[in-house]
Write a protein that holds these residues in place. Structure first.
Motif, mmCIF file in Angstrom:
data_model
loop_
_atom_site.group_PDB
_atom_site.id
_atom_site.type_symbol
_atom_site.label_atom_id
_atom_site.label_comp_id
_atom_site.label_asym_id
_atom_site.label_seq_id
_atom_site.Cartn_x
_atom_site.Cartn_y
_atom_site.Cartn_z
ATOM 1 N N THR A 38 0.837 -1.190 0.000
ATOM 2 C CA THR A 38 0.000 0.000 0.000
ATOM 3 C C THR A 38 0.866 1.231 0.000
ATOM 4 O O THR A 38 2.013 1.215 0.441
ATOM 5 N N VAL A 98 1.780 0.373 -6.552
ATOM 6 C CA VAL A 98 0.440 -0.206 -6.629
ATOM 7 C C VAL A 98 0.391 -1.403 -7.575
ATOM 8 O O VAL A 98 -0.521 -2.226 -7.475
ATOM 9 N N ASN A 149 -6.278 1.750 -9.881
ATOM 10 C CA ASN A 149 -5.279 2.326 -8.994
ATOM 11 C C ASN A 149 -4.138 3.029 -9.724
ATOM 12 O O ASN A 149 -3.207 3.515 -9.081
#
Length: 494
Positions: A38, A98, A149
């Motif tokens: 993350t 990501v 993302n």
């Protein structure tokens, strides 16, 4: 005398799967990482708010979706070159995180302190003081994650080319199209062979204009040329004949032949119903040129323009599928070349994909043993890419594809052609780095790669080419001086 068949089958058996010799290249990882890293914070200059509503899209929409507005992106600062560089660097770092960059096949220099313009797969606008990112090429590089993302890529406002094909990116492509329409200079997008759904809105087609947009055939797209690129052709199983030595051509002469004898008289594991197109069998060849996979090496090659010791290649590249015999190997490789290089548009493609022996196909030459030793398609209107299956033509001595419109990178599997003496890919639009596997051409005498768009350093492994007599690299963007030649009289043009 051919026996009389007492009864015709009520239904022709179907070909449940393609013959095993058809070359395929596995390009998806067997398992996705169990947990993705993350990102704790985003760059301060990224968009402060997202569009208020993401469009809901079904797999087969009844009408083309529309994009009500373009995403709001922070404009690039005009007064501070360092701010531009930092914004782009932070964007790429987040993109790396990501999509689980630590598991990428190649990731040299990513997240390092070096200029992002030398990070693997990145091309910058040349001679630009701000070092603006122009191209992002990460095909077949084990990228995993959701396409939702990576909308942060919208900060690379000067991007012209985006190659993310042959990875494991998931999600709805329609939403990501909000990012695509934010690139004013974008002319080339390839997102094939991922795990994407959705459709491409008409606004994206209008934005990219006459550029190239490639998505999988199952994704609705009005400007992706699906009608042409997603067509399939049928090819008879090469060399097959039944127990009476009748070939597929005989079965095509009369419909009754398939009905009466299609399911009997088998040979070599096939009947006419599975081997012959006329009887509903054969090999289905998709003419959609698929991207070439990146080399599957255990680690990134270490490249030095002037190495301190003799270079070595610890591992040869491999092609994931090995056909059962030499003829099938040659046939399968040539079928892959035809599909990847848009063979249906060649100036001459006589006998290609026919039941004629491959030695009679245009541009193919063989020795007295039937081994394919030459492929010469010079100035023959080839376009598209070079498939990795070229590495299956292990008897080749001459490979001449010069003066065409071939693009994409050089597949590392070329290093398997250890008998090669002449390689001519000059006067195309090939791009990317020179693979270190070029050093495996132990018998190579002439190498012509001039007049392309190749970039990066000249691999030190070229010092291993002790038989080389001619080397042409000029009219590219290669970095470095001529390597130390180990031949008495060489013609070098870099």
């Amino acid at each position: 005398q051919r026996p009389t068949v007492s009864s015709r089958p009520t239904q022709s058996p179907s070909l449940s799967q393609k013959p095993s010799y058809q070359p395929t290249v596995s390009m998806r990882p067997s398992q996705s990482p169990s947990q993705r890293p993350t990102v704790s914070s985003r760059p301060t200059q990224l968009p402060s708010e997202k569009p208020s509503q993401q469009p809901t899209v079904s797999l087969q929409p009844t009408v083309s979706p529309t994009l009500s507005q373009k995403p709001s992106l922070t404009p690039l600062p005009s007064s501070s070159p360092s701010a531009v560089v930092n914004l782009q660097r932070n964007t790429l770092v987040e993109f790396y995180d990501v999509l689980v960059g630590e598991n990428w096949t190649k990731k040299s220099d990513w997240r390092s302190t070096r200029s992002m313009c030398v990070w693997y797969g990145i091309v910058c606008i040349p001679d630009n003081a701000n070092r603006l990112v122009k191209e992002l090429r990460l095909s077949a590089n084990n990228l995993t994650g959701n396409i939702d993302n990576i909308t942060v890529l919208g900060n690379l406002r000067y991007l012209e080319r985006l190659d993310l094909d042959s990875n494991s990116i998931t999600g709805n492509l329609t939403a990501f199209c909000r990012t695509l329409v934010s690139f004013p200079n974008l002319t080339h997008v390839d997102l094939r062979l991922n795990e994407l759904t959705g459709s491409v809105p008409t606004e994206v087609c209008e934005s990219i204009g006459n550029g190239i947009l490639r998505v999988d055939c199952g994704i609705e797209c009005d400007c992706c040329n699906h009608d042409e690129l997603c067509k399939e052709e049928c090819v008879d199983v090469p060399g097959w004949h039944d127990i009476f030595h009748d070939e597929c051509a005989w079965y095509g002469e009369d419909d009754d032949n398939c009905e009466d004898y299609g399911s009997c008289c088998g040979n070599d594991g096939h009947t006419a119903n599975t081997a012959c197109c006329a009887c509903g069998g054969g090999i289905k060849v998709q003419l959609n040129p698929s991207p070439s996979p990146a080399p599957s090496l255990s680690q990134d090659p270490t490249v030095s323009v002037r190495p301190t010791q003799s270079p070595s290649l610890s591992q040869k590249p491999t092609v994931s599928m090995q056909p059962t015999n030499q003829y099938e190997q040659q046939m399968g490789a040539l079928v892959a070349v035809y599909g990847a290089a848009n063979g249906n548009a060649w100036h001459s493609n006589t006998n290609w994909l026919s039941d004629a022996q491959v030695c009679n196909w245009f541009g193919v030459s063989c020795n007295n043993n039937g081994d394919m030793i030459g492929l010469d398609l010079y100035d023959n209107s080839l376009s598209g890419s070079l498939p990795s299956e070229l590495g299956l033509l292990t008897d080749l001595q001459i490979l001449r594809l010069a003066s065409n419109a071939l693009s994409g990178s050089l597949p590392s599997e070329l290093g398997l052609l250890t008998d090669l003496q002449v390689l001519r890919f000059n006067h195309n639009t090939l791009s990317g780095n020179l693979p270190s596997e070029l050093g495996l051409f132990e018998n190579l005498q002439r190498l012509y790669l001039d007049s392309n768009s190749l970039v990066g350093s000249i691999p030190s492994e070229l010092e291993l080419l002790t038989s080389l007599q001619v080397l042409h690299f000029y009219d590219n963007s290669l970095i470095g001086t001529a390597y130390r030649m180990k031949c008495a009289r060489c013609v070098i043009a870099i």
